[in-house]
Design a protein around this motif. Structure first.
Motif, short mmCIF file in Angstrom:
data_model
loop_
_atom_site.label_atom_id
_atom_site.label_comp_id
_atom_site.label_asym_id
_atom_site.label_seq_id
_atom_site.Cartn_x
_atom_site.Cartn_y
_atom_site.Cartn_z
N ARG A 37 0.84 -1.24 0.09
CA ARG A 37 0.07 0.01 0.18
C ARG A 37 0.99 1.31 0.01
NH1 ARG A 37 -5.42 -0.98 1.69
NH2 ARG A 37 -5.50 1.27 2.69
N THR A 38 1.92 1.22 0.54
CA THR A 38 2.93 2.27 0.92
C THR A 38 3.64 2.84 -0.64
OG1 THR A 38 3.39 1.91 3.12
CG2 THR A 38 4.69 3.12 1.84
N LEU A 39 3.85 1.66 -1.33
CA LEU A 39 4.77 1.65 -2.38
C LEU A 39 3.80 1.83 -3.43
CD1 LEU A 39 7.18 -1.28 -2.31
CD2 LEU A 39 7.79 1.10 -1.83
N GLU A 40 2.49 1.74 -3.38
CA GLU A 40 1.55 2.23 -4.29
C GLU A 40 0.97 3.46 -4.40
OE1 GLU A 40 -3.15 0.40 -5.23
OE2 GLU A 40 -2.64 0.95 -3.37
N ILE A 41 1.19 4.32 -3.44
CA ILE A 41 0.45 5.58 -3.06
C ILE A 41 1.17 6.27 -4.52
CG2 ILE A 41 0.57 7.78 -1.88
CD1 ILE A 41 0.19 6.11 0.47
N GLU A 42 2.36 6.70 -4.70
CA GLU A 42 3.09 7.43 -5.52
C GLU A 42 2.82 7.25 -6.97
OE1 GLU A 42 5.28 10.99 -6.36
OE2 GLU A 42 4.83 9.92 -4.65
N ILE A 46 0.31 9.72 -9.48
CA ILE A 46 0.38 10.06 -10.77
C ILE A 46 -0.33 9.68 -11.67
CG2 ILE A 46 2.45 10.21 -12.47
CD1 ILE A 46 4.36 10.02 -10.05
N GLN A 47 -0.65 8.45 -11.81
CA GLN A 47 -1.49 7.93 -12.69
C GLN A 47 -2.80 8.80 -12.67
OE1 GLN A 47 -2.38 4.15 -12.53
NE2 GLN A 47 -3.44 3.69 -14.75
N THR A 48 -3.62 8.74 -11.60
CA THR A 48 -4.89 9.35 -11.39
C THR A 48 -4.80 10.71 -11.58
OG1 THR A 48 -5.21 7.94 -9.43
CG2 THR A 48 -6.57 9.80 -9.75
N ASP A 101 -6.86 11.34 2.71
CA ASP A 101 -5.88 10.62 3.22
C ASP A 101 -4.58 11.18 2.29
OD1 ASP A 101 -6.31 9.58 0.81
OD2 ASP A 101 -7.34 7.70 1.46
N LYS A 102 -3.51 10.23 2.63
CA LYS A 102 -2.21 10.62 2.00
C LYS A 102 -2.26 10.53 0.41
CE LYS A 102 2.49 9.47 2.18
NZ LYS A 102 3.60 8.46 2.79
N LEU A 103 -3.05 9.65 -0.03
CA LEU A 103 -3.03 9.51 -1.61
C LEU A 103 -4.08 10.76 -2.03
CD1 LEU A 103 -2.95 7.96 -4.16
CD2 LEU A 103 -4.85 6.63 -3.65
N ASP A 104 -4.99 10.98 -1.47
CA ASP A 104 -5.84 12.19 -2.03
C ASP A 104 -4.95 13.46 -2.10
OD1 ASP A 104 -7.78 10.57 -2.22
OD2 ASP A 104 -8.92 11.24 -0.41
N ARG A 105 -4.03 13.82 -0.96
CA ARG A 105 -3.43 14.98 -0.74
C ARG A 105 -2.20 15.00 -2.14
NH1 ARG A 105 -4.38 14.13 4.70
NH2 ARG A 105 -2.38 12.79 4.76
N ARG A 106 -1.85 13.84 -2.24
CA ARG A 106 -0.63 13.68 -3.25
C ARG A 106 -1.35 13.83 -4.81
NH1 ARG A 106 2.48 14.44 -5.98
NH2 ARG A 106 4.57 13.56 -6.37
N ILE A 107 -2.53 13.52 -4.83
CA ILE A 107 -3.38 13.62 -6.25
C ILE A 107 -3.39 14.94 -6.02
CG2 ILE A 107 -5.51 13.27 -7.54
CD1 ILE A 107 -5.40 10.36 -6.37
N ALA A 108 -4.02 15.75 -5.42
CA ALA A 108 -4.23 17.19 -5.40
C ALA A 108 -3.00 18.11 -5.66
CB ALA A 108 -4.71 17.59 -4.12
#
Length: 451
Positions: A37-42, A46-48, A101-108
């Motif tokens: 899950r951690t390695l999946e976030i980045e 980027i893809q999203t 969550d962390k993924l949403d913030r990274r997408i934004a």
């Protein structure tokens, strides 16, 4: 005693191995899922962000290069077929940031970097949920609304299913591994218990197992069991041979005593000594008997009554019975008679009540579901607790209160050995009110169990 044994027993080696393997495997699965899950976030962020940015740029280009009539048709087509809505952005619009969550913030952050200044990413606008992206076209502000589910990662339910599946497979593998590891130890433990009980034939281990270390252990154990069996056989043959050879000179001594000794008192004492020696030889022969007996249904009540018949007319002994009716056990009737006779004789010699000098023996028997419990108890001085564990050892003599020079020190050893080879259990204990009690547990004859 039974509670103490259960406390000492604890977990078996199988369950200890299984639990350790299970904890290791489950911990590894959880760590692996967390790492994934951690390695999946980045990469997913980027893809999203690329997909959303492409939608925004395509929508912006379509709106810029189309006339008013075509723009309305285009917006309707995008809404119906792609689920993308383009709405004007009003100054009074209220929105919630896209930062669950962390993924949403990274997408934004990635969208802001790709779409430029003025980009807003929201989780809801005017309390309408969805994925909202605010962008600018020629100075005008717009919202692009799309279904957030198109870009959500794998749901928690899916992860849970995979986790439970992996955990179940891991536990099954742990059980299999623990069983394979502990099977040789279980077989060795069973074989050792058979050796302890004197059943050397049932203690042989497989000498052709694949694992070399276990094969060497099994070979060494089998050689040890064979050597012990040979020693036991030689000892029994030696005892039987010596006892048999002594019978002839004793017979001659008895004959010469009757014919040559004139003094009747001396002749009586010599005859008594010879009878004592003859009784000791009988004990040796009993102790040297083979360990194999033929078990069959035996009426315990009849065996007990036949054994006490010889003690009925003795003035120095009384026997009191408390027996249930219809008690049948799996035993050898002759061997069982020797056991009860030995216990009665032992009580007569050493269990005299101090106040009267007469031996009072209580014999009680009760049936259980799978066994019959027999208790033979005297009211004598008892035994020093330190000597109790040694009373069933061959040739052991206890304290002076229960020891005379008329025996070979084999009576209780013969009883314990005979009960064991009939599949029963034998134990000695001092009673709280004085005296020694012999506890015997024998298997109950199946056809005579209570319905």
């Amino acid at each position: 005693m039974a509670d103490l044994e259960r406390q000492r027993r604890g977990l078996s080696l199988f369950w200890r191995t299984f639990f350790l393997l299970a904890v290791l495997l489950l911990g590894s699965i959880v760590a692996w899922l967390q790492t994934l899950r951690t390695l999946e976030i980045e990469p997913r962020a980027i893809q999203t962000a690329q997909q959303i940015a492409s939608l925004v740029n395509l929508s912006r280009a379509a709106l810029v290069h189309s006339d008013a009539i075509a723009r309305v048709s285009l917006l309707k087509t995008m809404s119906d077929e792609e689920g993308v809505h383009i709405l004007p952005r009003e100054p009074g619009d209220t929105f919630a940031p896209f930062d669950d969550d962390k993924l949403d913030r990274r997408i934004a952050l990635e969208l802001m970097a790709r779409l430029g200044p003025g980009t807003v990413v929201a989780d809801s606008v005017n309390q309408q949920p969805g994925l909202w992206v605010g962008f600018v076209i020629d100075g005008d502000n717009y919202w692009m609304l799309t279904d957030r589910a198109r870009f959500d990662r794998t749901g928690g339910k899916t992860w849970l299913i995979w986790l439970l599946t992996a955990a179940a497979l891991s536990l099954a593998g742990a059980a299999l591994i623990a069983r394979l590891i502990n099977r040789p130890l279980k077989e060795l433990s069973f074989a050792a218990s058979r050796v302890r009980e004197g059943d050397f034939a049932a203690s042989r281990l497989d000498e052709k197992v694949v694992t070399s270390e276990i094969r060497q252990v099994n070979i060494g154990f089998n050689r040890m069991a064979q050597r012990l069996a040979k020693i036991e056989q030689d000892r029994a043959v030696m005892l039987a041979g010596i006892s048999h050879d002594l019978r002839t000179p004793l017979a001659r001594l008895r004959l010469e005593t009757e014919m040559s000794v004139g003094d009747s008192n001396a002749r009586a004492h010599m005859a008594a000594d010879i009878e004592q020696l003859d009784a000791i030889i009988d004990k040796f022969l009993d102790y040297a008997r083979p360990d194999r007996v033929q078990l069959s249904p035996v009426s315990l009540n009849e065996v007990i009554r036949s054994c006490i018949y010889g003690f009925k007319n003795r003035s120095d002994m009384r026997v009191r019975l408390d027996l249930e009716d219809g008690l049948w056990v799996l035993a050898d009737d002759v061997e069982l008679g020797r056991v009860i006779s030995n216990l009665l004789e032992n009580a007569r010699r050493y269990g005299k009540t101090p106040a009267t000098g007469v031996t009072t023996v209580d014999i009680a028997a009760r049936a259980r579901e799978q066994s019959v419990l027999l208790k033979v108890r005297d009211h004598g001085p008892g035994v020093d607790p330190e000597h109790l564990p040694n009373l069933t050892k061959p040739f052991f003599r206890g304290d002076a209160a229960r020891t005379e020079a008329t025996g070979a020190g084999l009576g209780l050893s013969i009883v314990e050995k005979t009960i064991r080879r009939m599949g029963g259990r034998f134990a000695l204990a001092n009673t709280s009110s004085g005296g020694l009690a012999a506890h015997i547990k024998l298997p109950r004859a199946p056809q005579f169990k209570q319905k």
